[in-house]
Motif scaffolding. Sequence first.
Motif, PDB file in Angstrom:
ATOM      1  N   PRO A 245       0.992  -1.105   0.082  1.00 47.14           N
ATOM      2  CA  PRO A 245       0.206   0.105  -0.106  1.00 47.14           C
ATOM      3  C   PRO A 245       0.822   1.230  -0.244  1.00 47.14           C
ATOM      4  CG  PRO A 245       0.028  -0.837   2.045  1.00 47.14           C
ATOM      5  CD  PRO A 245       0.850  -1.826   1.362  1.00 47.14           C
ATOM      6  N   LEU A 246       0.105   2.456  -0.606  1.00 45.44           N
ATOM      7  CA  LEU A 246       0.636   3.699  -0.298  1.00 45.44           C
ATOM      8  C   LEU A 246       0.203   4.100   0.857  1.00 45.44           C
ATOM      9  CD1 LEU A 246       0.805   4.935  -4.132  1.00 45.44           C
ATOM     10  CD2 LEU A 246       2.751   4.139  -2.640  1.00 45.44           C
ATOM     11  N   GLU A 247       0.760   4.860   1.925  1.00 41.98           N
ATOM     12  CA  GLU A 247       0.165   4.989   3.016  1.00 41.98           C
ATOM     13  C   GLU A 247       0.485   6.539   3.508  1.00 41.98           C
ATOM     14  OE1 GLU A 247       0.309   1.123   5.806  1.00 41.98           O
ATOM     15  OE2 GLU A 247       2.042   1.692   4.796  1.00 41.98           O
ATOM     16  N   ALA A 248       0.125   7.150   4.382  1.00 47.87           N
ATOM     17  CA  ALA A 248       0.213   8.340   4.749  1.00 47.87           C
ATOM     18  C   ALA A 248       1.384   9.384   4.292  1.00 47.87           C
ATOM     19  CB  ALA A 248      -0.230   8.553   6.370  1.00 47.87           C
ATOM     20  N   VAL A 249       2.475   8.741   4.792  1.00 46.63           N
ATOM     21  CA  VAL A 249       3.656   9.189   4.304  1.00 46.63           C
ATOM     22  C   VAL A 249       4.443   8.793   3.091  1.00 46.63           C
ATOM     23  CG1 VAL A 249       5.981  10.136   5.012  1.00 46.63           C
ATOM     24  CG2 VAL A 249       4.038  10.195   6.547  1.00 46.63           C
ATOM     25  N   SER A 250       4.242   6.996   3.199  1.00 44.58           N
ATOM     26  CA  SER A 250       4.866   6.410   2.101  1.00 44.58           C
ATOM     27  C   SER A 250       4.258   6.843   0.817  1.00 44.58           C
ATOM     28  CB  SER A 250       4.818   4.831   2.382  1.00 44.58           C
ATOM     29  OG  SER A 250       3.678   4.523   2.118  1.00 44.58           O
ATOM     30  N   ALA A 251       3.075   7.544   0.597  1.00 43.58           N
ATOM     31  CA  ALA A 251       2.856   7.896  -0.684  1.00 43.58           C
ATOM     32  C   ALA A 251       3.201   9.208  -0.957  1.00 43.58           C
ATOM     33  CB  ALA A 251       1.285   8.205  -0.389  1.00 43.58           C
ATOM     34  N   CYS A 252       4.121   9.940  -0.431  1.00 43.47           N
ATOM     35  CA  CYS A 252       4.746  11.059  -0.683  1.00 43.47           C
ATOM     36  C   CYS A 252       6.287  11.120  -0.597  1.00 43.47           C
ATOM     37  CB  CYS A 252       4.367  12.161   0.357  1.00 43.47           C
ATOM     38  SG  CYS A 252       2.764  12.366   0.450  1.00 43.47           S
ATOM     39  N   PRO A 253       7.010  10.062  -1.458  1.00 42.81           N
ATOM     40  CA  PRO A 253       8.412   9.820  -1.400  1.00 42.81           C
ATOM     41  C   PRO A 253       9.407  10.889  -1.908  1.00 42.81           C
ATOM     42  CG  PRO A 253       7.587   8.537  -3.296  1.00 42.81           C
ATOM     43  CD  PRO A 253       6.357   9.349  -2.663  1.00 42.81           C
ATOM     44  N   GLY A 254      10.458  10.828  -0.990  1.00 38.80           N
ATOM     45  CA  GLY A 254      11.449  12.035  -1.458  1.00 38.80           C
ATOM     46  C   GLY A 254      11.005  13.570  -1.310  1.00 38.80           C
ATOM     47  N   ILE A 255      10.079  13.733  -0.476  1.00 43.28           N
ATOM     48  CA  ILE A 255       9.647  15.279  -0.398  1.00 43.28           C
ATOM     49  C   ILE A 255       9.702  15.513   0.954  1.00 43.28           C
ATOM     50  CG2 ILE A 255       7.555  16.792  -0.641  1.00 43.28           C
ATOM     51  CD1 ILE A 255       6.386  14.814  -2.617  1.00 43.28           C
ATOM     52  N   LEU A 289      14.383  16.496  10.412  1.00 46.38           N
ATOM     53  CA  LEU A 289      13.899  16.669   8.981  1.00 46.38           C
ATOM     54  C   LEU A 289      12.852  15.502   8.862  1.00 46.38           C
ATOM     55  CD1 LEU A 289      14.564  17.964   6.092  1.00 46.38           C
ATOM     56  CD2 LEU A 289      15.693  16.180   5.491  1.00 46.38           C
ATOM     57  N   LEU A 290      11.712  16.037   8.463  1.00 45.43           N
ATOM     58  CA  LEU A 290      10.536  15.156   8.513  1.00 45.43           C
ATOM     59  C   LEU A 290      10.005  15.103   7.080  1.00 45.43           C
ATOM     60  CD1 LEU A 290       8.954  16.037  11.861  1.00 45.43           C
ATOM     61  CD2 LEU A 290      10.568  14.320  11.341  1.00 45.43           C
ATOM     62  N   PRO A 291       9.434  14.077   6.472  1.00 40.98           N
ATOM     63  CA  PRO A 291       8.830  13.803   5.144  1.00 40.98           C
ATOM     64  C   PRO A 291       7.581  14.418   5.104  1.00 40.98           C
ATOM     65  CG  PRO A 291       8.787  11.707   6.366  1.00 40.98           C
ATOM     66  CD  PRO A 291       9.604  12.629   7.306  1.00 40.98           C
ATOM     67  N   ALA A 292       7.113  14.827   3.849  1.00 34.47           N
ATOM     68  CA  ALA A 292       5.829  15.153   3.842  1.00 34.47           C
ATOM     69  C   ALA A 292       4.831  14.218   3.953  1.00 34.47           C
ATOM     70  CB  ALA A 292       5.550  15.655   1.887  1.00 34.47           C
ATOM     71  N   CYS A 301       0.511  15.781  -0.827  1.00 35.37           N
ATOM     72  CA  CYS A 301       1.404  15.975   0.035  1.00 35.37           C
ATOM     73  C   CYS A 301       1.974  17.125   0.770  1.00 35.37           C
ATOM     74  CB  CYS A 301       2.764  15.448  -0.776  1.00 35.37           C
ATOM     75  SG  CYS A 301       2.335  13.386  -1.170  1.00 35.37           S
ATOM     76  N   LYS A 302       1.929  17.133   2.195  1.00 37.68           N
ATOM     77  CA  LYS A 302       1.833  18.363   2.656  1.00 37.68           C
ATOM     78  C   LYS A 302       3.306  18.542   3.289  1.00 37.68           C
ATOM     79  CE  LYS A 302      -0.240  21.279   6.576  1.00 37.68           C
ATOM     80  NZ  LYS A 302      -1.222  21.116   7.478  1.00 37.68           N
ATOM     81  N   THR A 303       4.009  19.503   2.906  1.00 36.22           N
ATOM     82  CA  THR A 303       5.336  19.736   3.670  1.00 36.22           C
ATOM     83  C   THR A 303       5.397  20.787   4.868  1.00 36.22           C
ATOM     84  OG1 THR A 303       6.157  21.412   2.126  1.00 36.22           O
ATOM     85  CG2 THR A 303       6.545  19.092   1.628  1.00 36.22           C
TER      86      THR A 303
END
Length: 305
Positions: A245-255, A289-292, A301-303
Amino acid sequence: MAFNYRFAIFLTLFIATAGFSAAALVEEQPLVLKYHNGVLLKGNITVNLVWYGKFTPIQRSVIVDFIRSLNSKDVASSAAVPSVASWWKTTEKYKGGSSTLVVGKQILLENYPLGKSLKNPHLRALSTKVNGGLRSITVVLTAKDVTVERFCMSRCGTHGSSGSKPRRAANGAAYIWVGNSETLCPGYCAWPFHQPIYGPQTPPLVAPNGDVGVDGMIINLATLLANTVTNPFNNGYYQGPPTAPLEAVSACPGIFGSGSYPGYAGRVLVDKTTGSSYNARGLAGRKYLLPAMWDPQSLTCKTLV
């Protein structure tokens, strides 16, 4: 659920390096995490920690301070700099309201009782070392000299539950594993604090706590905590197949900041004294440093910055 967040990052980096666009390979689908009507981990949740292998007191304090910062009103009240708590508040927008995480029991297993090469059953066994009771998450953290099945090949951590079937009641079966990749695969699991294995070889960012392995663990732990409270038993919020699955944060990789693109983490804050990069403040003056995170209200994807 295997944590393929880093795999998604480096697939994107590989595509960019090869000169292809993602759109040329597959038609881009809108990012909407569907709610599958399962129980989420909301309210007061105890986070128990199992330290497997040798961690220094400073390393442990960096991680514990991060977890305690997630619900800290002291830091969240400061509008000058984004906080760890303001990042975590996005989870409140998911059905059921807030998830308040409190550090519970800690166990130090410095003598490697299961050896230094672990399989998936070992992780589940370690997660049961703490009798967390109802409404808890057990986090297993492995030291830099411990290898774990598929670590560095396709995952940097994972989350799941000890039950054989998806739980429909929040009964404390959720667990997380995160590994320290300092000497194993920092270019895979500690990016952007290390040059990536594949893709554009941009200079790495300076780790905010001076420890590439632990600061990388913070990124992965943050990802998995958000994924766990919003999809603890594989029937919460996710997009795609339940096995990957793409989940809350893994859906926004590298951001990590605004303006990000493959190989570039985005515009983040830089400490004038140390030159380290961060986007959130925590307790004890720490920076992270926290991911989107995917925002279910804005569907983006919120930063933090």
